[in-house]
Design a protein around this motif. Structure first.
Motif, mmCIF file in Angstrom:
data_model
loop_
_atom_site.group_PDB
_atom_site.id
_atom_site.type_symbol
_atom_site.label_atom_id
_atom_site.label_comp_id
_atom_site.label_asym_id
_atom_site.label_seq_id
_atom_site.Cartn_x
_atom_site.Cartn_y
_atom_site.Cartn_z
ATOM 1 N N UNK B 309 2.615 2.930 3.691
ATOM 2 C CA UNK B 309 2.590 2.614 4.697
ATOM 3 C C UNK B 309 1.417 1.386 4.299
ATOM 4 N N UNK B 310 -0.332 1.557 4.010
ATOM 5 C CA UNK B 310 -0.514 0.518 3.824
ATOM 6 C C UNK B 310 -0.094 -0.671 2.219
ATOM 7 N N UNK B 311 0.128 -0.255 1.527
ATOM 8 C CA UNK B 311 1.175 -1.258 0.212
ATOM 9 C C UNK B 311 2.208 -2.037 1.502
ATOM 10 N N UNK B 312 2.952 -1.433 2.292
ATOM 11 C CA UNK B 312 3.866 -2.746 2.991
ATOM 12 C C UNK B 312 2.977 -3.151 4.581
ATOM 13 N N UNK B 313 1.974 -3.658 4.754
ATOM 14 C CA UNK B 313 0.931 -3.444 6.024
ATOM 15 C C UNK B 313 0.250 -4.832 4.724
ATOM 16 N N UNK B 314 0.278 -4.857 3.463
ATOM 17 C CA UNK B 314 -1.013 -5.865 3.037
ATOM 18 C C UNK B 314 -0.477 -5.796 1.659
ATOM 19 N N UNK B 315 0.519 -5.993 1.251
ATOM 20 C CA UNK B 315 1.180 -6.555 -0.120
ATOM 21 C C UNK B 315 2.365 -6.794 0.052
ATOM 22 N N UNK B 316 2.644 -6.384 1.627
ATOM 23 C CA UNK B 316 3.943 -7.628 2.286
ATOM 24 C C UNK B 316 5.684 -6.138 1.575
ATOM 25 N N UNK B 317 4.999 -5.761 0.549
ATOM 26 C CA UNK B 317 6.222 -4.442 -0.456
ATOM 27 C C UNK B 317 6.682 -3.814 0.950
ATOM 28 N N UNK B 318 7.925 -3.749 0.912
ATOM 29 C CA UNK B 318 9.078 -2.590 1.510
ATOM 30 C C UNK B 318 8.182 -1.401 1.461
ATOM 31 N N UNK B 319 8.194 -0.518 2.501
ATOM 32 C CA UNK B 319 7.448 0.833 1.573
ATOM 33 C C UNK B 319 8.999 1.742 1.604
#
Lengths: 526, 369
Positions: B309-319
């Motif tokens: 979830x954080x990866x999606x929010x911060x790095x804009x990588x789909x979760x």
């Protein structure tokens, strides 16, 4: 028809079609074939006779390329050959009809043949194959319809489809592995005609059997195997059943276990007309009746697959009888729960160690404990009493000389002999009233086998009633107080020890009816 | 435990770790290939899972349900039964736990939670019993029946949150809030990390004891290894298998209860499970059906979920990348399982008394003297 032309007519008739020289094949712990030599000529039917485990099937698997011998050579038409796999065998014209047919039941006969045809193209020409099948079928009176779906055919017809398949592939040496075990008498007579026809056309037939009657009808010569070695080769015309029976069972006794004469007490287990039909309706047990008393060993002699397994499974509760009744303890019944069998003082050594008597992936300890735990012992409040269990295992492993690095190793890691000692220890630890021991020494070396046999005798002398099922005549004769001969799910005869001779048992097992016995025996005695 | 088994366990752990590292590396490669910064994504994934006290608590809060479901899978699988319907049993457990909490008597905290959990376990066990009884009486394949029952459970929860259990006056489809007495006490203030974590560890210990030390566990193992042998030894194998299956369902029900009584939201919604009933199976597979192993395996999957979830929010990588990571790990662990077995088989064959199974039927020939 062209197919029916005499095969191999261009070859010298004095050179054997197939010749085996000094074939030796070992499995770990067992020599299945030792220095076996035999030959079969064109136009001849050679029978290979032997008891279960005499090495017949191993030998034929060597010939058909399924197994590689350690030493020895094979010649086809006088030329030495190496048969590395079944494809090599096929190229040399060797074909085998197994007891279990390799046919796809949902396809037609012609389609089945197309499956294995050499040089198969993507679209094989089933119509051309069908024509060839019709031709072969007519030439050898096989009566096979190429368009019939295999699943609809009777067992006898399927066997003839297998023959067509071999001929279609150009086989000239045809091996039949116990072909009659699945046939009705009418189908058998048909097969005899076919085999004689094939031989007359120049084919070589090898016919593996343990039935004397059959080989007398069909074979020209007979090679007898005993304990993996050739006991002799005789011309069928110059021998009789009694001689063959003697050759089959042999006379030498490997080791002697001393046993006192039985002093039988009260009846422990009794059966009346016990019958069991399998799902396909064939009777596996067909009216078995007997009584077994305290302190007595009743040996059940017979060739594998004649109902011994079913008898043991019904008495111990793994299967239910479909007819008749038996009594262990007070009441008559047709079935019993395994746990009730043990509660009443029963013990059971099943024949297939790896599938029934032990759980290979569990430890020696678990395997020793299973029945104690099932009986509600060695536990408190549903929790295993570790100390009592450890003590029990250590004691038994010492008493029965189970050689294992620790009780916690998987039983798989033990040798067959040690596995069987674990089973024996587990069963005898309950000091049973009744022991059903099926093939108790199968797969064991001489030392372990002797250990098992001595323990059985000790149990008998203690007063235990023992039903010992074995395909080894020597074992049955050494241990039993009475011998039941089991053929086709029936007790053909129950003989007292003094009346049970090798010859007599051999004849009975060869499928001789009881009525014929008198004459045959006088001949032997004379 | 002897040296051989010890060596096997060490090997299994090493392979699972290697599979995890490979899985993360491969998915990061994919991140890079799709034009994102893999380094940033990896950092975000890590920070999301373990970057702060709060994130650590969030990760830890996901573990109890995963562990309980994994235990449920393991106990059924000990008798070689495949309970693919754990998700459905989680749902049923959640519904009944909520029902007790919002409709039941007002009680002090401990009996309240206990009552709610027990009812949830019984309800889920009964739901699992449908499949178990169909198998025992009619031979219905439990894989199919449990999966179908999961679909039914999903429709049931959709229905109850829209109809009979819908909180009055709320626009969204949800149940009433769980009363305070029924909520698992928080172990860290203001986070969903609550006392069901302790319960799940107790359950792990209880499962180890059950399988290794009790008579029932023995019968379960024996039946799973060789049911013919088990039957011959006098075990009522059908009874043992059915009981194992009911226990499996009960554990899933407990997981479902934890999701509504613990957690952050304290209510029943249609998607309250977050597929924990399936992820928990994957946890068990990665743990190679070891109850103790399911704890680190649950940690891994919990971390991937919060971190994703954080990866999606911060790095804009789909979760969804996280699902790929999970998938790769599972495939690798499955393969390494084959590897372990192959190594094991080779060692065993070297000292096995019976001949190697060249061809069915040959072994029995050689077995006879």
């Amino acid at each position: 028809m062209s197919m029916a032309q005499t095969v191999g007519s261009d070859r010298s008739p004095t050179v054997p079609r197939l010749r085996l020289c000094g074939i030796t094949k070992r499995f770990p712990g067992v020599v299945a074939n030792r220095d076996v030599s035999l030959e079969v000529h064109g136009g001849e039917v050679l029978a290979i006779l032997g008891e279960n485990g005499a090495g017949k099937s191993t030998l034929m698997n060597v010939v058909s390329g399924m197994l590689q011998p350690e030493s020895g050579s094979i010649e086809v038409d006088g030329k030495p050959v190496r048969i590395r796999n079944p494809a090599d065998a096929r190229k040399l014209g060797i074909g085998m009809v197994y007891q279990h047919f390799a046919l796809v039941p949902t396809l037609t006969v012609a389609e089945n043949l197309a499956l294995g045809a050499s040089g198969t193209r993507i679209f094989s020409n089933t119509r051309r194959i069908a024509e060839q099948v019709t031709g072969l079928s007519r030439a050898y009176h096989l009566e096979v319809d190429p368009h019939a779906v295999v699943g609809d055919l009777s067992v006898g017809t399927r066997q003839r489809v297998e023959i067509v398949k071999l001929l279609f592939r150009g086989a000239e040496i045809l091996i039949f592995d116990e072909p009659t075990s699945v046939l009705t008498p009418v189908e058998w007579h048909h097969l005899v005609r076919i085999l004689r026809n094939l031989a007359a056309e120049g084919h070589s037939i090898i016919f593996i059997t343990h039935k004397l009657d059959e080989l007398m009808q069909v074979a020209d010569r007979c090679t007898v195997l005993r304990h993996g070695e050739v006991a002799g080769t005789v011309s069928v015309a110059a021998t009789d059943k009694a001689q063959l029976a003697r050759m089959t069972v042999g006379r030498e006794i490997l080791f002697q276990v001393s046993t006192k004469a039985a002093r039988p007490g009260r009846v422990v287990v009794a059966a009346e007309g016990l019958t069991m039909r399998s799902d396909d309706g064939r009777p596996r047990l067909d009216g078995v009746s007997f009584e077994l008393r305290e302190g007595e060993i009743l040996g059940v002699a017979g060739v594998d697959g004649n109902g011994q397994r079913e008898l043991a499974r019904v008495l111990t509760g793994l299967d239910a009888a479909t007819g008749g009744r038996f009594r262990f303890g007070d009441e008559w019944r047709t079935s019993i729960q395994p746990i009730d069998f043990y509660r009443r003082g029963g013990a059971y050594i099943p024949e297939d160690r790896h599938h029934t008597s032990v759980a290979l992936e569990l430890s020696v300890r678990d395997n020793l404990l299973m029945k104690e735990l099932a009986l509600g012992r060695m536990q408190r409040g549903g929790v295993v009493s570790e100390r009592a269990a450890d003590e029990y295992c250590t004691t038994l492993m010492q008493e029965f000389d189970v050689r294992a690095p620790s009780p916690r190793v998987r039983i798989r890691q033990l040798s067959g002999g040690n596995q069987q000692k674990v089973v024996l220890a587990r069963e005898l630890s309950r000091t049973p009233q009744l022991l059903i021991a099926a093939q108790p020494t199968r797969g064991l070396d001489v030392g372990a086998a002797e250990f098992v046999m001595r323990r059985l005798v000790a149990e008998k002398e203690r007063g235990c009633a023992i039903l010992m099922i074995s395909t080894e005549l020597e074992e049955v004769l050494q241990l039993s107080d009475r011998v039941a001969v089991m053929v086709d799910g029936r007790f053909l005869a129950v003989l007292d020890r003094q009346d049970a001779t090798y010859e007599r048992l051999g004849l009975l097992l060869g499928g001789e009816a009881v009525d014929d016995l008198g004459g045959e025996l006088t001949e032997v005695d004379a | 435990m002897n040296t051989e088994q010890l060596r096997e366990s060490v090997l299994s752990v090493a392979l699972a770790v290697a599979a995890t590292i490979t899985g993360v590396l491969l998915s990061m490669l994919l991140v890079q290939a799709t034009g994102h910064d893999a380094g940033a994504a990896a950092r975000a994934l890590w920070d999301g899972a373990f970057g702060s006290r709060r994130q650590i608590y969030l990760t830890a809060a996901r573990m109890p349900a995963l562990i309980l479901v994994a235990l449920g899978w393991i106990v059924a699988f000990r008798s070689r039964k495949v309970n693919l319907g754990l998700e459905g049993q989680v749902i049923i457990g959640g519904i009944f736990a909520t029902l007790v909490a919002v409709e039941g008597p007002s009680l002090p905290s401990v009996p309240a939670i206990a009552l709610s959990c027990i009812v949830a376990m019984i309800a889920a066990a009964v739901y699992a019993a449908i499949a178990a009884v169909l198998w025992a009486k009619r031979g219905v394949n439990e894989i199919v029946s449990t999966l179908m029952l999961t679909f039914i459970a999903r429709q049931i929860v959709e229905w109850v949150v829209r109809g009979p259990m819908k909180a009055p006056g709320k626009a969204s489809f949800q149940s009433k809030l769980i009363p305070g007495a029924f909520r698992w006490p928080e172990l860290a203030n203001g986070t969903p990390f609550s006392a069901d974590a302790i319960l799940s560890l107790v359950a792990v210990a209880a499962m180890v004891f059950l399988i290794n030390r009790t008579v029932f566990g023995f019968k379960l193992r024996l039946t799973g290894e060789n049911d013919e042998c088990s039957r011959h030894a006098g075990v009522s194998t059908v009874r043992v298998v059915v009981l194992g299956f009911l226990l499996s369902g009960a554990l899933a029900g407990l997981a479902g209860a934890g999701l509504v009584l613990g957690g952050e939201r304290h209510m029943l919604t249609s998607g309250f499970t977050g597929n924990v009933g399936f992820t928990g199976i994957v946890v068990a597979l990665v743990a190679r059906n070891s109850p103790i192993g399911s704890v680190p395996a649950a940690l891994l999957f919990a971390a991937l979920a919060t971190g994703g979830g954080v990866m999606q929010a911060r790095a804009d990588v789909p979760s969804e990348i996280v699902f790929i990571t999970q998938g790769v790990i599972v495939v690798l662990v499955a393969c390494s399982g084959l590897l372990v077995r192959a190594l094991h088989a080779r060692r065993v064959d070297a000292n096995e008394d019976t001949p190697p199974r060249v061809q069915p039927g040959l072994a029995s020939v050689a077995d006879a003297t």
